[in-house]
Design a protein around this motif. Sequence first.
Motif, PDB file in Angstrom:
ATOM      1  N   THR A 235       0.828  -1.206   0.000  1.00 16.35           N
ATOM      2  CA  THR A 235       0.000   0.000   0.000  1.00 16.35           C
ATOM      3  C   THR A 235       0.862   1.256   0.000  1.00 16.35           C
ATOM      4  OG1 THR A 235      -0.109  -0.015   2.421  1.00 16.35           O
ATOM      5  CG2 THR A 235      -1.879  -1.131   1.248  1.00 16.35           C
ATOM      6  N   PRO A 236       0.402   2.329  -0.681  1.00 16.05           N
ATOM      7  CA  PRO A 236       1.199   3.554  -0.768  1.00 16.05           C
ATOM      8  C   PRO A 236       1.085   4.451   0.454  1.00 16.05           C
ATOM      9  CG  PRO A 236      -0.832   3.820  -2.007  1.00 16.05           C
ATOM     10  CD  PRO A 236      -0.827   2.396  -1.510  1.00 16.05           C
ATOM     11  N   TYR A 237       0.165   4.153   1.359  1.00 14.58           N
ATOM     12  CA  TYR A 237      -0.109   5.063   2.459  1.00 14.58           C
ATOM     13  C   TYR A 237       0.370   4.538   3.814  1.00 14.58           C
ATOM     14  CZ  TYR A 237      -4.076   1.944   1.806  1.00 14.58           C
ATOM     15  OH  TYR A 237      -4.851   0.835   1.558  1.00 14.58           O
ATOM     16  N   PHE A 238       0.830   3.297   3.883  1.00 15.44           N
ATOM     17  CA  PHE A 238       1.428   2.768   5.099  1.00 15.44           C
ATOM     18  C   PHE A 238       2.953   2.763   4.965  1.00 15.44           C
ATOM     19  CE2 PHE A 238      -2.646   0.259   5.752  1.00 15.44           C
ATOM     20  CZ  PHE A 238      -3.052   1.019   6.840  1.00 15.44           C
ATOM     21  N   THR A 239       3.627   3.124   6.038  1.00 17.20           N
ATOM     22  CA  THR A 239       5.082   3.106   6.064  1.00 17.20           C
ATOM     23  C   THR A 239       5.534   2.523   7.405  1.00 17.20           C
ATOM     24  OG1 THR A 239       5.240   5.322   7.042  1.00 17.20           O
ATOM     25  CG2 THR A 239       5.244   5.180   4.632  1.00 17.20           C
ATOM     26  N   ARG A 240       6.766   2.102   7.474  1.00 14.24           N
ATOM     27  CA  ARG A 240       7.325   1.696   8.757  1.00 14.24           C
ATOM     28  C   ARG A 240       7.540   2.938   9.609  1.00 14.24           C
ATOM     29  NH1 ARG A 240       7.960  -3.544   8.475  1.00 14.24           N
ATOM     30  NH2 ARG A 240       8.436  -4.509   6.459  1.00 14.24           N
ATOM     31  N   ALA A 241       7.375   2.777  10.908  1.00 12.50           N
ATOM     32  CA  ALA A 241       7.465   3.928  11.799  1.00 12.50           C
ATOM     33  C   ALA A 241       8.150   3.520  13.090  1.00 12.50           C
ATOM     34  CB  ALA A 241       6.071   4.481  12.096  1.00 12.50           C
ATOM     35  N   THR A 242       8.834   4.487  13.684  1.00  8.61           N
ATOM     36  CA  THR A 242       9.503   4.279  14.966  1.00  8.61           C
ATOM     37  C   THR A 242       9.036   5.334  15.956  1.00  8.61           C
ATOM     38  OG1 THR A 242      11.484   3.363  13.895  1.00  8.61           O
ATOM     39  CG2 THR A 242      11.716   4.148  16.157  1.00  8.61           C
ATOM     40  N   ILE A 243       8.613   4.904  17.122  1.00  9.42           N
ATOM     41  CA  ILE A 243       8.317   5.829  18.213  1.00  9.42           C
ATOM     42  C   ILE A 243       9.620   6.006  18.984  1.00  9.42           C
ATOM     43  CG2 ILE A 243       6.930   6.240  20.274  1.00  9.42           C
ATOM     44  CD1 ILE A 243       4.873   4.237  19.071  1.00  9.42           C
ATOM     45  N   PRO A 244      10.158   7.217  19.052  1.00  9.50           N
ATOM     46  CA  PRO A 244      11.495   7.401  19.624  1.00  9.50           C
ATOM     47  C   PRO A 244      11.599   6.949  21.078  1.00  9.50           C
ATOM     48  CG  PRO A 244      10.775   9.356  18.431  1.00  9.50           C
ATOM     49  CD  PRO A 244       9.586   8.464  18.544  1.00  9.50           C
ATOM     50  N   ALA A 245      12.779   6.517  21.446  1.00  8.73           N
ATOM     51  CA  ALA A 245      13.045   6.126  22.829  1.00  8.73           C
ATOM     52  C   ALA A 245      12.963   7.335  23.761  1.00  8.73           C
ATOM     53  CB  ALA A 245      14.428   5.479  22.928  1.00  8.73           C
ATOM     54  N   SER A 246      12.580   7.081  24.996  1.00 14.16           N
ATOM     55  CA  SER A 246      12.595   8.079  26.081  1.00 14.16           C
ATOM     56  C   SER A 246      11.649   9.250  25.861  1.00 14.16           C
ATOM     57  CB  SER A 246      14.019   8.611  26.293  1.00 14.16           C
ATOM     58  OG  SER A 246      14.922   7.555  26.543  1.00 14.16           O
ATOM     59  N   ILE A 247      10.691   9.096  24.954  1.00 10.66           N
ATOM     60  CA  ILE A 247       9.781  10.208  24.694  1.00 10.66           C
ATOM     61  C   ILE A 247       8.756  10.379  25.814  1.00 10.66           C
ATOM     62  CG2 ILE A 247       8.037   8.940  23.352  1.00 10.66           C
ATOM     63  CD1 ILE A 247       8.030  11.326  21.410  1.00 10.66           C
ATOM     64  N   TYR A 248       8.486   9.291  26.552  1.00  7.12           N
ATOM     65  CA  TYR A 248       7.546   9.350  27.673  1.00  7.12           C
ATOM     66  C   TYR A 248       8.229   9.153  29.024  1.00  7.12           C
ATOM     67  CZ  TYR A 248       3.868   9.256  24.151  1.00  7.12           C
ATOM     68  OH  TYR A 248       3.054   9.563  23.086  1.00  7.12           O
TER      69      TYR A 248
END
Length: 364
Positions: A235-248
Amino acid sequence: MHTDPRAPRCAPARLVGATCLVGLLAGLPIPGSLVADEGRIIIGTASPAGVYHVTGRTLCRLLESPCTAQTSDGSAANLQAIRQGEVTIALAQSDLQHYAVSGIEGFSDAGPDDSLRSLFSVHGEPFTLVVRRDSGIREFDDLRQRAVNVGNPGSGQRGTMMTLLEAKGWTLDDFSLANDLPADQQSLELCHGNVDAMVYTVGHPNASIEQAIRLCDAAIIDVGGEAVDRLVEETPYFTRATIPASIYTPDQPAVETFGVRATLVASAATDPEIIHTIVTAVFDDLDHFKSYHPAYGELTVESMITEGLSAPLHEGALRYYRERGWIEADDATEEETSDERDDEHEETAESAAPDEPDDMNEDT
């Protein structure tokens, strides 16, 4: 409320103590009757707990026109409101924008929305799985026969969840409970033990997720596997993503998942001058816009005018991008020439487009 342009800008910061976010989230829902006021720009957002509402209020603060950031049930509801002419512009996930343009998934009964137009994309929205630490859930497959908040009908988080379930060959019946609370209520449901997990497709940091982590030591976990691999590849609208460390929290690891982009959309019938004004307010000082939320930190002009946009660019946005030299005439996503558009607009503006605002100094 009028915003003093001399007021200090909020610098990107972590969620805790971010006074800018507190101010932006403070707005109450505005009655839908304001849509009838054609002199006011109405921006369809989502839950007050999410970045969509922050984005809507940010846009209103950047505009000199009367403007309301209106809460809603989310992306699908916003796309329907755009089609029905109930809002001026709205935010929607890139996957649901594609579904609306194509007339598929939840939009199959309504059919393709040929009048839907893109303005630009905003922040990335990782699909986020939040679980109680005592639940024993370590990966997505552990959700089977567990109580999960999947999001309210009409929300983007529910739409993405349903797409992932379909890719895995699951249905809502695979959960012991599929709760449908909106984003601003789900963290307390998790902390009270009424659900074991919640999902949210959202920019980070996010107040609802921060609340779950702070109040009941919840955790964010990776979402991957063969089904996710297929969605990203096909699909053209999904990509891999990372939630950054230590953000919370300091010990929170980086989380690998997939995601979409938030996009801003309008109807082709919306006055190009209004759209041009909105786009100008954002891109003439993009750093100012980016200062309103950490999720905007990585935005670039190139990504905002190209990524996640299935619908053609709106005439007013396209004109601005050409003026800045960012898009050449031959690269335009719409087929009509500028002259053809001008002729068409002159013939239809009186009946199809909202009136120009009379009062240019109020932000509500």
